[in-house]
Structures are given as structure tokens and as C-alpha cells.
Design a protein around this motif. Sequence first.
Motif, mmCIF file in Angstrom:
data_model
loop_
_atom_site.group_PDB
_atom_site.id
_atom_site.type_symbol
_atom_site.label_atom_id
_atom_site.label_comp_id
_atom_site.label_asym_id
_atom_site.label_seq_id
_atom_site.Cartn_x
_atom_site.Cartn_y
_atom_site.Cartn_z
ATOM 1 N N VAL C 123 0.837 -1.067 0.022
ATOM 2 C CA VAL C 123 0.029 0.053 -0.017
ATOM 3 C C VAL C 123 1.063 1.129 0.020
ATOM 4 N N THR C 124 0.839 1.731 -1.213
ATOM 5 C CA THR C 124 2.150 2.805 -1.309
ATOM 6 C C THR C 124 1.265 4.305 -1.216
ATOM 7 N N LEU C 125 2.077 5.185 -1.460
ATOM 8 C CA LEU C 125 1.209 6.518 -1.582
ATOM 9 C C LEU C 125 0.602 6.676 -2.963
ATOM 10 N N LYS C 126 0.944 6.008 -4.127
ATOM 11 C CA LYS C 126 0.238 5.910 -5.261
ATOM 12 C C LYS C 126 -0.755 5.115 -4.934
ATOM 13 N N THR C 127 -1.144 4.238 -4.086
ATOM 14 C CA THR C 127 -2.635 3.779 -3.957
ATOM 15 C C THR C 127 -3.191 4.593 -3.315
ATOM 16 N N TRP C 128 -2.688 5.501 -2.532
ATOM 17 C CA TRP C 128 -3.857 6.508 -1.861
ATOM 18 C C TRP C 128 -4.026 7.505 -2.792
ATOM 19 N N PHE C 129 -3.147 8.201 -3.533
ATOM 20 C CA PHE C 129 -3.260 9.318 -4.223
ATOM 21 C C PHE C 129 -3.951 9.082 -5.419
ATOM 22 N N SER C 130 -3.911 7.848 -6.093
ATOM 23 C CA SER C 130 -4.134 7.847 -7.413
ATOM 24 C C SER C 130 -5.692 8.118 -7.687
ATOM 25 N N ALA C 221 -1.720 17.651 -6.306
ATOM 26 C CA ALA C 221 -0.756 17.520 -7.621
ATOM 27 C C ALA C 221 0.634 17.693 -7.200
ATOM 28 N N LEU C 222 0.888 18.666 -6.405
ATOM 29 C CA LEU C 222 2.208 19.060 -6.039
ATOM 30 C C LEU C 222 2.682 17.925 -5.035
ATOM 31 N N LEU C 223 1.656 17.323 -4.077
ATOM 32 C CA LEU C 223 2.310 16.415 -3.217
ATOM 33 C C LEU C 223 2.533 15.084 -3.667
ATOM 34 N N GLY C 224 1.648 14.741 -5.102
ATOM 35 C CA GLY C 224 1.716 13.482 -5.718
ATOM 36 C C GLY C 224 2.425 13.488 -6.949
ATOM 37 N N MET C 225 3.399 14.474 -7.154
ATOM 38 C CA MET C 225 4.071 14.585 -8.197
ATOM 39 C C MET C 225 5.394 13.525 -8.286
ATOM 40 N N ASN C 226 5.749 13.221 -6.961
ATOM 41 C CA ASN C 226 6.747 11.939 -6.833
ATOM 42 C C ASN C 226 6.072 10.741 -6.350
ATOM 43 N N ALA C 227 4.884 10.590 -6.592
ATOM 44 C CA ALA C 227 4.159 9.584 -6.129
ATOM 45 C C ALA C 227 4.032 8.186 -7.138
ATOM 46 N N ASP C 228 4.851 8.526 -7.899
ATOM 47 C CA ASP C 228 5.037 7.399 -9.012
ATOM 48 C C ASP C 228 3.562 7.271 -9.734
ATOM 49 N N LEU C 229 2.795 8.021 -9.826
ATOM 50 C CA LEU C 229 1.536 7.979 -10.426
ATOM 51 C C LEU C 229 1.458 7.517 -11.916
ATOM 52 N N THR C 230 0.655 6.740 -12.280
ATOM 53 C CA THR C 230 0.741 6.367 -13.785
ATOM 54 C C THR C 230 0.974 7.673 -14.917
ATOM 55 N N GLN C 231 0.100 8.777 -14.397
ATOM 56 C CA GLN C 231 0.082 9.957 -15.190
ATOM 57 C C GLN C 231 0.681 11.094 -14.025
ATOM 58 N N ASN C 232 1.656 11.794 -14.256
ATOM 59 C CA ASN C 232 2.196 12.723 -13.316
ATOM 60 C C ASN C 232 1.097 13.852 -13.407
ATOM 61 N N PRO C 233 0.427 13.945 -12.213
ATOM 62 C CA PRO C 233 -0.632 14.973 -12.213
ATOM 63 C C PRO C 233 -0.433 16.473 -12.544
ATOM 64 N N VAL C 234 0.932 16.858 -12.319
ATOM 65 C CA VAL C 234 1.204 18.159 -12.612
ATOM 66 C C VAL C 234 1.078 18.623 -13.983
ATOM 67 N N GLU C 235 1.283 17.685 -14.856
ATOM 68 C CA GLU C 235 1.299 17.701 -16.398
ATOM 69 C C GLU C 235 -0.036 18.170 -16.734
ATOM 70 N N GLN C 236 -1.015 17.481 -16.149
ATOM 71 C CA GLN C 236 -2.436 17.925 -16.751
ATOM 72 C C GLN C 236 -3.164 19.037 -15.986
ATOM 73 N N LEU C 237 -2.297 19.621 -15.034
ATOM 74 C CA LEU C 237 -2.954 20.708 -14.154
ATOM 75 C C LEU C 237 -3.431 21.948 -14.898
ATOM 76 N N TRP C 238 -2.822 22.207 -16.111
ATOM 77 C CA TRP C 238 -2.955 23.375 -16.795
ATOM 78 C C TRP C 238 -4.470 23.482 -17.073
#
Lengths: 270, 270, 270, 270
Positions: C123-130, C221-238
Motif C-alpha cells: 500500500v504505497t502513496l500511489k495507492t492512496w493518491f491515484s 498534484a504537488l504532493l503527488g508529483m513524486n508518488a509514481d502515479l501512472t500520469q504525473n498530475p502536474v502535467e495535466q494541471l493546466w
Amino acid sequence: MSESQSRQGAIASQQPLAVRVGAEFAGSFFVCFAIYMMYSISAILFGVNMPFYVLATALAYAAVTAMFSKISGGQINPAVTIASMLTNATAVLDGILYIIAQVLGATAAAAVLRFILPTNDTVTLKTWFSTAVNGFDSASPTYSILSSANINFGVTMAIVAELIAGLIIVGTALRTSGAHCHGAGSHARAWSIGAAYGVATTITYPITGAALNPARSTGIALLGMNADLTQNPVEQLWVFWICPVLAAAIVSLVVIVARMIASNATRPTN
Amino acid sequence: MSESQSRQGAIASQQPLAVRVGAEFAGSFFVCFAIYMMYSISAILFGVNMPFYVLATALAYAAVTAMFSKISGGQINPAVTIASMLTNATAVLDGILYIIAQVLGATAAAAVLRFILPTNDTVTLKTWFSTAVNGFDSASPTYSILSSANINFGVTMAIVAELIAGLIIVGTALRTSGAHCHGAGSHARAWSIGAAYGVATTITYPITGAALNPARSTGIALLGMNADLTQNPVEQLWVFWICPVLAAAIVSLVVIVARMIASNATRPTN
Amino acid sequence: MSESQSRQGAIASQQPLAVRVGAEFAGSFFVCFAIYMMYSISAILFGVNMPFYVLATALAYAAVTAMFSKISGGQINPAVTIASMLTNATAVLDGILYIIAQVLGATAAAAVLRFILPTNDTVTLKTWFSTAVNGFDSASPTYSILSSANINFGVTMAIVAELIAGLIIVGTALRTSGAHCHGAGSHARAWSIGAAYGVATTITYPITGAALNPARSTGIALLGMNADLTQNPVEQLWVFWICPVLAAAIVSLVVIVARMIASNATRPTN
Amino acid sequence: MSESQSRQGAIASQQPLAVRVGAEFAGSFFVCFAIYMMYSISAILFGVNMPFYVLATALAYAAVTAMFSKISGGQINPAVTIASMLTNATAVLDGILYIIAQVLGATAAAAVLRFILPTNDTVTLKTWFSTAVNGFDSASPTYSILSSANINFGVTMAIVAELIAGLIIVGTALRTSGAHCHGAGSHARAWSIGAAYGVATTITYPITGAALNPARSTGIALLGMNADLTQNPVEQLWVFWICPVLAAAIVSLVVIVARMIASNATRPTN
């Protein structure tokens, strides 16, 4: 502000009795039709759903209270009318006519439902009505779950739950009616009453199917008495009249005593 | 207070017709887009969910009524506009333009939805639209469940349910509009109207998919008429116009008669 | 009534800037913490639940708006602040500080969540944040359902849905702020705004996870940008900044044009 | 308006202490009985249901606040009473009696529930009470899900979540009480407080079972201490007193500091 209060009181008393009784009939019809549809059609087709029951019950009483609050006060429920009579907010004769109108409205709603529900050999009136009537013991909506564990929700539990629910409903309706309600407050009041019915549904549904209102219980029971239900709903109807009426008496007594204490302390308030 | 009322009436009439018609278009677009999204995308992806439908419908009408109530009255629904015309609260020409704007707003919402929905050979427009249009018999949202038991929800049931739902909606809208609405009350009024639509959804969803508003039914039906649906939604559209309009006529008649009774009794009220 | 309005305006401007900026920080923190908890912990443990998301989002914005509406106006959302600046209801410098406070509040909420969430190898940060970040295409919350049918909800759909949702939110907030809000109306206003966010959640959740508020999207998104998400949330933030800001601009333009039309017709109103 | 405020303040202080303490007892009994029923009977029979918990909790606090707001202020929660004492809105002696009444009301609700719940060898008090008490670690409502992944929600997480939830509840209650509440606003205020408890339930339920109110936690813990629960609820009770009291202290401090800043800036506000 006291001027605005008395003006509103004047407006309320200006509505002719026939209009006010008609409002109670229509209000009871609307609320009960919505509740019967929810507990028959939706419960059968989509299963038990507590947030739906709580939300839709709250919205039904809120909308109808808002619609009729400036005509008859939007009492809808015989228990509220009795408490209103006991605390001198509604004349006794008016109150009796309101209660008759409420029961007739609920019965008309149940009759319309019975008329439109499609039935055949496998889907009978029993299928549609068994989840819409109020009951306890073997007529409780959770009986099938409970009986597998050899427990049940009996008459004591039904009385306690319906009594507490009745106290919440009558207490909210009484505290927020008449002189407590100014101008725009009539809408906000409707929502407080809706909230009270929502809480009361939370407390009573698993035990009795959420009676809360003697008119609601009576209308569907009268139309369902020949529907071959496992438990004839009319036989358990006394609980759903005794509890709300007792709640109305208790709340009225508390309000009267509180007024006396307050009036002894300094001077009359509210 | 009567001063504040007349002032508010004055403000309402000061808004130019173009602004008020624009408000009805935008309000209808917002409400219908939310409702179409809910009954297409969410219903397909997450399944039928009564509390969601009731809650989101109530919130949609409440929010949009709050947004536009001080501009055009936030009528949104042709049935409300017709009742408002019949009781002389809205001028006839204004009302006709409101209704056209409401239907165009709903149609625009359906068109935008159709434009953005992704489709391919297996997920067609039929997939997305079949749960969003209103209908009865084989077009009822519960047809697949009911047909397995050889029953269905036919035109009589659709008419009764939509008529009663229409009475609740129009009754609440009419009782809480115009002179009944003072200052902060416009927000509280929005919530009462939201509650009425929530109750109406409870009553009608299992039968017709909760039409409630002729504009809402027409918009999606026009865009869905070429979507190869099992039942062409345009053919059943008459029910979703007749019932709300009939409800508007009944409520208007009751209001007018009640005013006459009240005015005979002592003096004019409300 | 105009006296009461100006007095209220005076009270609002009396609150020192530091207090108002602090209110925006705290309000954003409370709303975003509730929303992040809901979309991470509850979504993971109990599954997707539309009525829960709609209800809890509406309650979160309603409660926090009620708490802070008499301090800073309870804007909470950068889009609302921008519309308030464009229509001259909020000074530009104040507005910029509000927006910074809103983004910091959301970021702090995401940081607290990250700090307390338990994780291990499975159960990683990715699990919780995705499920808590906003996104479209492969980052849409319904991607796994849709991809099995070879469709997806792309950037166009995300933009249209977030834009319409933004129009509803900003429109409700603007129509019900400042001079439109008298006395007790500030609570009722909070509920209208809550309703708008509830509708907006209905429209956008299946597509983007219900961004609605650039601060809410940015914080997680800022806290999740290093969480190894499939898609980096910062990139879609615009998208989640462009759409609400565009909605704010459109609503402001409509309000200004409507004021001009009204002022040409007779005399300035609202 | 200042006249209306002082008049309302006067009315509130006119209610005799016995009536106000009785209101706090009754309010706490009603709210806690509804919450205990929901988390015991409904949770056991129908499963975990977040929108139900959020909705019913919000409605319970809203209805009871509306019922008693003009008597005792409808504080119900010891944390709200402490904040009210710290900001000089409630006299210290009155506040202590309120808190005792709140805890007794909750304990009475738990006792009534224990008295009516049917039990036998397989369905014991432990069955009914295990989901109704508040706890963390192995007493968290999500422990069984989490433990399969070798994680759990410990004391730190419980403290952070309950503290933030407490800030939202106390903040909303304090910002909307006393001088902030005029006339019809008392109903609207009840709904803002209901919303705050709904948000707080969203934040805390998966971690602690949504304590939020020390009285609610204490009542069921006292009646459940001999119920053979895996974790004795009394041993974890300190967290559910410390967090809300700490939240009350923080909110009071912020309010006092904000008043000082505002009073230094120009002149006293609020």
C-alpha cells in the motif's frame, strides 16, 4: 418584529377553514404518495437503501411544508396537529378537521397507488405493499435478516423507537411554528422539519419501516388490509397512533411547563 | 415589509427582457446538462442509484434557481412558466419567450453532450442516450427488470406519476414565488424548489426516468431521435408535455379559487 | 435595506487583510482536507460512490462558506476570487493574496494527508493518491472501465465539463455575493454555493475526478508529483487552471454586459 | 439591527438555567440515539454506507440545533460549550452544567439502546456495539480491511483527523452563534452546523468511526465497557476528549486574536 409576527398570525387566521383543510389533505396526499412509491416500487426494484429513504423523506416533508406553511401551517401529521391543539396554537375543531383531512389524503394516495400498480399471478399486491406498510415483529422490514439469527424487533422496540422519533418530529415542528417563524423563516423552518423526519427515519426504518406519521401508516394499511400480507397491517396500527400521540402529549407538556418556569423567573417569553 | 416586497417586484421588472430570457436559457442549459450527464455517463458507468438522482436533481434546480431567481425568477421549467402566466405573475409574451429559451437551453445541453461523448462500434450513442431519455412501457428505465415478471409500467402509470410530480413542483414554485419571497428568502425558496424536484424524482424515476420538465424531456429526445433507440423518444414526448401543463393548469385553478374564497371571507390575502 | 447593505459592506472591509487572507487559507485547508480524505481513503476502502461525493462536497463548501463568509466572503476558490476581482468586488492586491492563500491551504491539506497516511510495500502513496488527483485520459477515474470498451474521456471532454461546472460555481458565487447578501442570507447563500459545487461534482467526477477548484487540483498534484502515479498530475494541471479561470472571465463579462443593458434600459440595478 | 441582536441576546438569557440545561440533555439524547441506532442497527444489517452516515449525522445535528437554538443555543457538544465559555458567550457555571447534561443525555441514549436491543448467544451486545463505539488501531471501523494489507489507522491519524474535524465543527458553531445570528437566521444556522458535522463525518469515519463529540463517544463507551469488545472503548476515550477540547481552545484563541487585530485596525467589529 412583533408587528411582523402579529401580521403573519393574522394572515394565517385569514385563510378560510376550507382552504386550510384542503391544504392538509393535499399535503398529506403528496407526502404519502412519494413515501409509498419509495417503499413499494423503489424498494422492490432497487433494494433497501437507507440514504435514499432518509433523503427522500426529508425532502418530501420539507417541500410540502414549504408549500402549505402559510396556509394551514403545513402540519401534515396528526401528531403535530394534536400538539398544536394542546398548546393552543390550533383551534380544537380545526385540528380535528385537519386530522381527518390528513388521514383521507394518505388513504387517497394509497388508493391511487393501488390503482396504478401493475399486478399478475406472480407480482401481486402483496409483493408491492409488503415493504410499504409499517409493522414490527414478523412485519418488520428486517425480519428476514433477523430471524435467521433467531432474534426479532418486537413491540417494545417499536414503541421506544417510534416514541423517540415522534418527540423529535413534534418538538421540531412545535419549536419552529407560530410566533417562532418570521418572514423568510418559513422556508428555513420547512427544512428543519424535513431534517427532523430524516433523523426519525434513521431511527425507525430498520424496526418499523418508519411510520412517524399516523396518517401515513393508516392510509397504506387500509388499502393493504385485503392484500394477503403475512401480518395484517391494520392489527399493528395502534402502535403507530399511540406513539406519535404520546409524543405530542409529552412535548406539549414540556412546552407548557417550560413556559411556566420562564414566566415565574422574569416574564413570559416565546 | 410590503415596501420591501414592492421594491423587489420593481427590481424584477427592471431587468430587461433580453437578460431575463437569457437567464432562462442559461438556467435550462445548466440544469439539463447536469441531469443528462447523470443519467447517461454516471448511470452507465456506476449503475442506477436513487439517492444520487434525487440529491443531484434537487441540488441542480436549487443552485440554478438561486443563481437566476432575482433576474427572471428562475422558472427554468415550462410548466412553472405556464402556471406563472395563468396566475398573472408573468406576462404572456414574456412567458412564451421563456419557454422557447428553456427548450433551446435543454436542446443545447443535449447537443453539447452528444458532441463530447466518445463512441465507437460497441459503445454507440444509443448506449449513452438510452438511460437519459424519458419514456414508459418498453422505454421505462425499469423495463428490463419488470419484463422478466411479465409486467410493465404503461402510459396510465406514467401519466399519473408525472401529473402528481408536476403538481408538487408547480405548487411549490407558485407558492414560493413573487410576493411570497422577501429578501433572504430567495435562497431559502431555491431550496424548497430543489426539494420539490427531489420528491418528484423519487415518484417518477422508476416509471419514466423522471421527466418533470418538458424542456428536459424535449432536449434529449430531439438529439436522441436518430440514435436508434428501441423506442423513439420523440413519439412518447406528448406525455411529458401534457402532464406538466395539466399540473400547471390545476395548480393555477386552485390558487385562483383559493384567492376567491379568501377574498369572499374577509379581504384579499397573498 | 440599502442602509443594511452598505453597513454590511463596511463591516466586510473593516476586517484586516491579514485576517481575511488567513480565513482563505483556513477555508481552503478545511475543504481540501475533507475532499482529499474522501477521494483517497473512502474511495479506496469503500469504492466509488457518487451520492457521497456530491453530498460531502456540497456540505464541505457550504460549511466553510458559512464559517468565513462574513470575514473574507469565503471565496475559497481562485476562480471565484478572479471573478470577484474582475467585477470590482475584491481589490486586485487582496485577490492575489487570497489566491496564494487558497493554494497554500490546499497544499498544506495534501501535505498533512501525506504525513498521516500509513504506507508499506504493497500500500504505497500511489495507492492512496491515484484516486485523489484530478486528470483525464488515462488519469480519469473511469479509465479502467472505459478502456475495456476502447474509449476514453480525453482533454476536450475534460475542458467542456470543467468549463460548464466552473460557470455554475462562479455564477452562483457571484450572483449571491456582496450586495446580494443581506443579514441571515449569508447562511442561505452558503447553501446555494454548496449546491453549485454538488452539481458541478455530478457533471465532472466521471471525467476528471471533479477538479472544480484550481487550488484543490494543485495541492494534491504537488504532493503527488513524486508518488509514481501512472500520469504525473502536474502535467495535466493546466486544464484545471484554464477552465475555471475562463469560466470566471465569461461570468464576469456576462455580469458586466447585463449591468450595462440594465443601466441603459432604466437605471442601474444590482 | 443591533437592537434586534440585543433583544435576542436578552431572550436567550431570559430562559431559566433549568430549562436550558434540560434542552442540552434532550438535544444530546436525541442526536446520540439517532447516531447510535445508525452505527449499530443499520451498520450491522445493511453494511457501511458513507452517504447515509454523512447525511443522517448532518440532519440529526441540524434538526436538534433548530429545536433548541433559541433555548440554550443548541450547543449539544462539550467542545462547542467550552469554546463558548472561552469566548465569554456562555457563563462558566452554565457551561459546566451544559457539559454534564450533554454527557448524561448521551449516556441515557446508549442505555435505552442497550435496553431495547435483542440479543442471544450468537447476536450479543458486542455484535451491536462494536460498530457504534469510537476507536482507532484495532478498534477502527476499517481495521479488518486494513489489517489484511498489514497497515492500520493509529493514534496519530486519529488525533489529526479528529482535531481537524473539531476545528470545522467548533469554528462553524462559534462563527454562527450569538451576535452572528439574527431572527430567521437561527434555522439557517442550524443547517450550517449540520453541514459542519457532515464534513467532519466524511473526514473521521474511516479512521475513528466519527467521534466528533466527546459526549457521543462517552455515552456509548460507558455502556459498552462491559460488552466484551476486542478493545475496551473507555481506554481510548481520552483521544475523543482531548482533540475536540484542543480544537475548542485553538478556535477560541483565533477568534480572540482576530478580534484584537480588528480592534487595533479601526474599531471593534463582530
